[in-house]
Design a protein around this motif. Structure first.
Motif, PDB file in Angstrom:
ATOM      1  N   ASN A 170       0.927  -1.132   0.027  1.00 11.20           N
ATOM      2  CA  ASN A 170      -0.103   0.087   0.033  1.00 11.20           C
ATOM      3  C   ASN A 170       0.702   1.282   0.087  1.00 11.20           C
ATOM      4  OD1 ASN A 170      -2.363  -1.434   0.137  1.00 11.20           O
ATOM      5  ND2 ASN A 170      -2.501  -1.436   2.254  1.00 11.20           N
ATOM      6  N   ASN A 193       2.704   1.651  -3.462  1.00 15.40           N
ATOM      7  CA  ASN A 193       1.689   1.997  -4.534  1.00 15.40           C
ATOM      8  C   ASN A 193       1.518   3.632  -4.492  1.00 15.40           C
ATOM      9  OD1 ASN A 193       1.169   0.319  -6.509  1.00 15.40           O
ATOM     10  ND2 ASN A 193      -0.089  -1.030  -4.856  1.00 15.40           N
ATOM     11  N   ASP A 194       1.307   4.143  -3.273  1.00 19.29           N
ATOM     12  CA  ASP A 194       0.986   5.537  -2.803  1.00 19.29           C
ATOM     13  C   ASP A 194       2.207   6.324  -3.041  1.00 19.29           C
ATOM     14  OD1 ASP A 194      -1.099   7.218  -1.239  1.00 19.29           O
ATOM     15  OD2 ASP A 194       1.051   7.822  -0.379  1.00 19.29           O
ATOM     16  N   THR A 237       2.129   9.428  -5.808  1.00 17.03           N
ATOM     17  CA  THR A 237       2.640  10.720  -5.092  1.00 17.03           C
ATOM     18  C   THR A 237       3.787  11.233  -6.018  1.00 17.03           C
ATOM     19  OG1 THR A 237       1.956  10.182  -3.122  1.00 17.03           O
ATOM     20  CG2 THR A 237       3.646  11.874  -3.101  1.00 17.03           C
ATOM     21  N   PRO A 247      -7.456   0.557  -5.859  1.00 15.39           N
ATOM     22  CA  PRO A 247      -7.436   1.975  -5.223  1.00 15.39           C
ATOM     23  C   PRO A 247      -8.065   2.013  -3.968  1.00 15.39           C
ATOM     24  CG  PRO A 247      -7.296   2.163  -7.619  1.00 15.39           C
ATOM     25  CD  PRO A 247      -7.585   0.520  -7.397  1.00 15.39           C
ATOM     26  N   LEU A 265      -6.424   0.462  -0.952  1.00 13.02           N
ATOM     27  CA  LEU A 265      -5.148   1.162  -0.356  1.00 13.02           C
ATOM     28  C   LEU A 265      -5.924   2.237   0.327  1.00 13.02           C
ATOM     29  CD1 LEU A 265      -2.467   2.591  -2.482  1.00 13.02           C
ATOM     30  CD2 LEU A 265      -3.408   3.811  -0.883  1.00 13.02           C
ATOM     31  N   VAL A 266      -6.771   3.033  -0.077  1.00  9.42           N
ATOM     32  CA  VAL A 266      -7.410   4.015   0.551  1.00  9.42           C
ATOM     33  C   VAL A 266      -7.990   3.572   1.882  1.00  9.42           C
ATOM     34  CG1 VAL A 266      -9.255   5.788   0.544  1.00  9.42           C
ATOM     35  CG2 VAL A 266      -7.820   5.673  -1.583  1.00  9.42           C
ATOM     36  N   ARG A 309      -4.873   2.476   4.476  1.00  7.57           N
ATOM     37  CA  ARG A 309      -3.917   3.187   4.776  1.00  7.57           C
ATOM     38  C   ARG A 309      -4.072   3.776   6.221  1.00  7.57           C
ATOM     39  NH1 ARG A 309      -4.505   7.841   0.177  1.00  7.57           N
ATOM     40  NH2 ARG A 309      -6.527   9.013   1.155  1.00  7.57           N
ATOM     41  N   ASP A 337      -3.563  11.662   2.089  1.00  9.25           N
ATOM     42  CA  ASP A 337      -3.323  12.033   0.929  1.00  9.25           C
ATOM     43  C   ASP A 337      -2.285  13.107   0.868  1.00  9.25           C
ATOM     44  OD1 ASP A 337      -4.527  10.364  -1.239  1.00  9.25           O
ATOM     45  OD2 ASP A 337      -6.260  11.590  -1.351  1.00  9.25           O
ATOM     46  N   TYR A 338      -1.299  12.817  -0.199  1.00  4.54           N
ATOM     47  CA  TYR A 338      -0.225  14.050  -0.308  1.00  4.54           C
ATOM     48  C   TYR A 338      -0.977  15.257  -0.346  1.00  4.54           C
ATOM     49  CZ  TYR A 338       3.733  16.633  -2.398  1.00  4.54           C
ATOM     50  OH  TYR A 338       4.995  17.319  -2.401  1.00  4.54           O
TER      51      TYR A 338
END
Length: 199
Positions: A47, A50-51, A55, A104, A107-108, A111, A115-116
């Motif tokens: 995760n 991937n993030d 980013t 996705p 992951l969201v 996590r 978010d960035y």
């Protein structure tokens, strides 16, 4: 016209699509419980990586200013390197008898970070924020290295190699933030926005 996605069943009806489903087999010499623990740890790394890849690409597209081309071109090899790490982690999960989840939504949902937070901005501001992103990913990778010391040395070797690459990428970022006496302009920053301002 493309038809809308149709939801045909719930996760509960299909069997949950998670990484912590029961392990039915694993590699020789590793018991199922240890494999399950390693798979859970690796799903967190999957995760995060991937993030990070997303980013890095976001930053690549949104840098501006006189350092644009240097930062823009520096980030593509990092994206490629991180994407290779993603593949290695996912394949290790599968090798251990797990099912890597790279969607996705998963992951969201799974996590533990936001978010960035920086959009279009000066290249150096982005690098200040990106330094904090790398610090978090590397710190968690190092925790994974420590955890796998007793569980699975093969996985640990993979994480060690990845941590070395990630640390080098962070060094490339930090070189833009470092003064000639070795101090980071973002040293006191604790948030991406704060780091972007201090950079």
């Amino acid at each position: 016209m493309i038809p809308p996605r149709i939801r045909t069943s719930t996760q509960a009806e299909r069997g949950t699509m998670t990484h912590n489903a029961r392990v039915h087999y694993t590699v020789p010499g590793l018991d199922a419980e240890a494999a399950g623990d390693v798979i859970t740890l690796l799903q967190g790394r999957l995760n995060a990586l991937n993030d990070l890849a997303l980013t890095l690409k976001h930053v690549h597209w949104n840098v501006t200013g006189p350092h644009f081309i240097a930062v823009h071109t520096m980030l593509d090899p990092q994206v490629d390197g991180v994407r290779a790490m993603v593949d290695d982690v996912a394949e290790r999960i599968a090798t251990l008898g797990g099912s890597p989840v790279g969607t996705p939504g998963a992951l969201v949902e799974q996590r533990t970070w936001d978010d960035y937070s920086i959009g279009r901005d000066d290249a150096i501001a982005h690098l200040g924020a990106l330094d904090l992103v790398y610090a978090g990913v590397i710190s968690d990778h190092r925790s994974g290295i420590e955890t796998t010391d007793k569980l699975d040395l093969v996985t640990q070797d993979m994480l060690i190699a990845q941590a070395g690459e990630l640390e080098q990428y962070q060094w490339f970022v930090r070189a833009h933030l470092e003064s000639s006496d070795g101090r980071l302009s973002t040293d006191a920053a604790r948030t991406e926005e704060g780091a972007a301002e201090q950079a």
